[in-house]
Design a protein around this motif. Structure first.
Motif, PDB file in Angstrom:
ATOM      1  N   ASP A  84     -37.096  17.320  27.656  1.00 60.63           N
ATOM      2  CA  ASP A  84     -36.650  18.528  28.365  1.00 60.63           C
ATOM      3  C   ASP A  84     -35.128  18.640  28.360  1.00 60.63           C
ATOM      4  O   ASP A  84     -34.575  19.729  28.167  1.00 60.63           O
ATOM      5  CB  ASP A  84     -37.163  18.526  29.809  1.00 60.63           C
ATOM      6  N   THR A  85     -34.447  17.511  28.559  1.00 66.89           N
ATOM      7  CA  THR A  85     -32.979  17.528  28.576  1.00 66.89           C
ATOM      8  C   THR A  85     -32.427  17.801  27.190  1.00 66.89           C
ATOM      9  O   THR A  85     -31.463  18.568  27.044  1.00 66.89           O
ATOM     10  CB  THR A  85     -32.428  16.199  29.128  1.00 66.89           C
ATOM     11  N   LEU A  86     -33.018  17.195  26.170  1.00 64.60           N
ATOM     12  CA  LEU A  86     -32.581  17.473  24.794  1.00 64.60           C
ATOM     13  C   LEU A  86     -32.679  18.965  24.485  1.00 64.60           C
ATOM     14  O   LEU A  86     -31.743  19.558  23.935  1.00 64.60           O
ATOM     15  CB  LEU A  86     -33.422  16.676  23.798  1.00 64.60           C
ATOM     16  N   LEU A  87     -33.785  19.570  24.862  1.00 66.80           N
ATOM     17  CA  LEU A  87     -33.961  21.009  24.611  1.00 66.80           C
ATOM     18  C   LEU A  87     -32.950  21.817  25.415  1.00 66.80           C
ATOM     19  O   LEU A  87     -32.381  22.796  24.898  1.00 66.80           O
ATOM     20  CB  LEU A  87     -35.397  21.429  24.925  1.00 66.80           C
ATOM     21  N   ASP A  88     -32.689  21.409  26.651  1.00 69.21           N
ATOM     22  CA  ASP A  88     -31.721  22.119  27.494  1.00 69.21           C
ATOM     23  C   ASP A  88     -30.308  22.074  26.937  1.00 69.21           C
ATOM     24  O   ASP A  88     -29.539  23.015  27.161  1.00 69.21           O
ATOM     25  CB  ASP A  88     -31.705  21.548  28.919  1.00 69.21           C
ATOM     26  N   VAL A  89     -29.942  20.985  26.265  1.00 66.49           N
ATOM     27  CA  VAL A  89     -28.579  20.889  25.718  1.00 66.49           C
ATOM     28  C   VAL A  89     -28.483  21.471  24.303  1.00 66.49           C
ATOM     29  O   VAL A  89     -27.457  21.360  23.661  1.00 66.49           O
ATOM     30  CB  VAL A  89     -28.001  19.450  25.776  1.00 66.49           C
ATOM     31  N   GLY A  90     -29.569  22.102  23.847  1.00 68.58           N
ATOM     32  CA  GLY A  90     -29.516  22.842  22.594  1.00 68.58           C
ATOM     33  C   GLY A  90     -30.011  22.123  21.359  1.00 68.58           C
ATOM     34  O   GLY A  90     -29.843  22.621  20.243  1.00 68.58           O
ATOM     35  N   VAL A  91     -30.652  20.981  21.526  1.00 65.85           N
ATOM     36  CA  VAL A  91     -31.228  20.275  20.387  1.00 65.85           C
ATOM     37  C   VAL A  91     -32.512  20.999  19.973  1.00 65.85           C
ATOM     38  O   VAL A  91     -33.287  21.433  20.830  1.00 65.85           O
ATOM     39  CB  VAL A  91     -31.510  18.797  20.762  1.00 65.85           C
ATOM     40  N   SER A  92     -32.726  21.135  18.689  1.00 62.64           N
ATOM     41  CA  SER A  92     -33.935  21.810  18.210  1.00 62.64           C
ATOM     42  C   SER A  92     -35.170  20.999  18.589  1.00 62.64           C
ATOM     43  O   SER A  92     -35.098  19.785  18.780  1.00 62.64           O
ATOM     44  CB  SER A  92     -33.897  21.984  16.685  1.00 62.64           C
ATOM     45  N   ARG A  93     -36.298  21.669  18.668  1.00 61.87           N
ATOM     46  CA  ARG A  93     -37.548  20.981  19.005  1.00 61.87           C
ATOM     47  C   ARG A  93     -37.874  19.893  17.975  1.00 61.87           C
ATOM     48  O   ARG A  93     -38.301  18.802  18.344  1.00 61.87           O
ATOM     49  CB  ARG A  93     -38.697  22.003  19.106  1.00 61.87           C
ATOM     50  N   ALA A  94     -37.667  20.177  16.700  1.00 61.37           N
ATOM     51  CA  ALA A  94     -37.965  19.192  15.660  1.00 61.37           C
ATOM     52  C   ALA A  94     -37.089  17.951  15.816  1.00 61.37           C
ATOM     53  O   ALA A  94     -37.576  16.824  15.720  1.00 61.37           O
ATOM     54  CB  ALA A  94     -37.783  19.806  14.274  1.00 61.37           C
ATOM     55  N   ASP A  95     -35.798  18.150  16.087  1.00 53.86           N
ATOM     56  CA  ASP A  95     -34.906  17.004  16.263  1.00 53.86           C
ATOM     57  C   ASP A  95     -35.199  16.274  17.573  1.00 53.86           C
ATOM     58  O   ASP A  95     -35.145  15.045  17.625  1.00 53.86           O
ATOM     59  CB  ASP A  95     -33.447  17.434  16.196  1.00 53.86           C
ATOM     60  N   ALA A  96     -35.542  17.009  18.629  1.00 51.08           N
ATOM     61  CA  ALA A  96     -35.920  16.374  19.895  1.00 51.08           C
ATOM     62  C   ALA A  96     -37.166  15.517  19.701  1.00 51.08           C
ATOM     63  O   ALA A  96     -37.238  14.389  20.205  1.00 51.08           O
ATOM     64  CB  ALA A  96     -36.146  17.428  20.976  1.00 51.08           C
ATOM     65  N   ASP A  97     -38.126  16.032  18.950  1.00 53.47           N
ATOM     66  CA  ASP A  97     -39.338  15.257  18.666  1.00 53.47           C
ATOM     67  C   ASP A  97     -39.010  13.985  17.895  1.00 53.47           C
ATOM     68  O   ASP A  97     -39.599  12.932  18.130  1.00 53.47           O
ATOM     69  CB  ASP A  97     -40.356  16.097  17.891  1.00 53.47           C
TER      70      ASP A  97
END
Length: 121
Positions: free
Chosen positions: A90-103
């Motif tokens: 959730d934090t990765l997505l909030d700081v603008g990381v793409s879903r693929a990179d967050a995964d």
């Protein structure tokens, strides 16, 4: 040359933003906060900065103790680890990381689960 995950997520700038935002979530979670009750947040942030850099292929080396040693006897379960990972995504997505990179970050972090929950082979 393909950019590293570290570079794709925004490198040091993103990690510097990610770590404090992530721990706001973790410390607000009543199931996870007790694990950090006697922890120096400054030291924790520094160690996590190193760990996330190393885990994502960045230039900073992790200088902390082995994960199994640090987490030994803490009673961390797979459920705790899962909650931790969910807050991270959730934090990765909030700081603008793409879903693929967050995964991909989560996939790499999941590789440490057995060390953290105390499972050995």
């Amino acid at each position: 040359m393909t950019p590293s995950l570290y570079d794709r997520i925004g490198g040091e700038e993103t990690i510097a933003t990610l770590i404090p935002a992530f721990y706001v979530r973790v410390l607000a979670d009543p199931d996870l906060a007790p694990f950090f009750k006697h922890t120096s947040l400054e030291k924790l942030h520094g160690m996590q900065r190193e760990f996330f850099s190393m885990a994502t292929g960045g230039p900073i080396e992790y200088t902390g103790r082995p994960l199994a040693h640090v987490h030994h006897g803490m009673g961390i379960t797979r459920q705790h680890f899962s909650k931790f990972a969910n807050h991270l995504i959730d934090t990765l997505l909030d700081v603008g990381v793409s879903r693929a990179d967050a995964d991909e970050v989560i996939e790499r972090i999941n590789g440490t689960a057995n060390e953290i929950v105390g499972v050995s082979y």
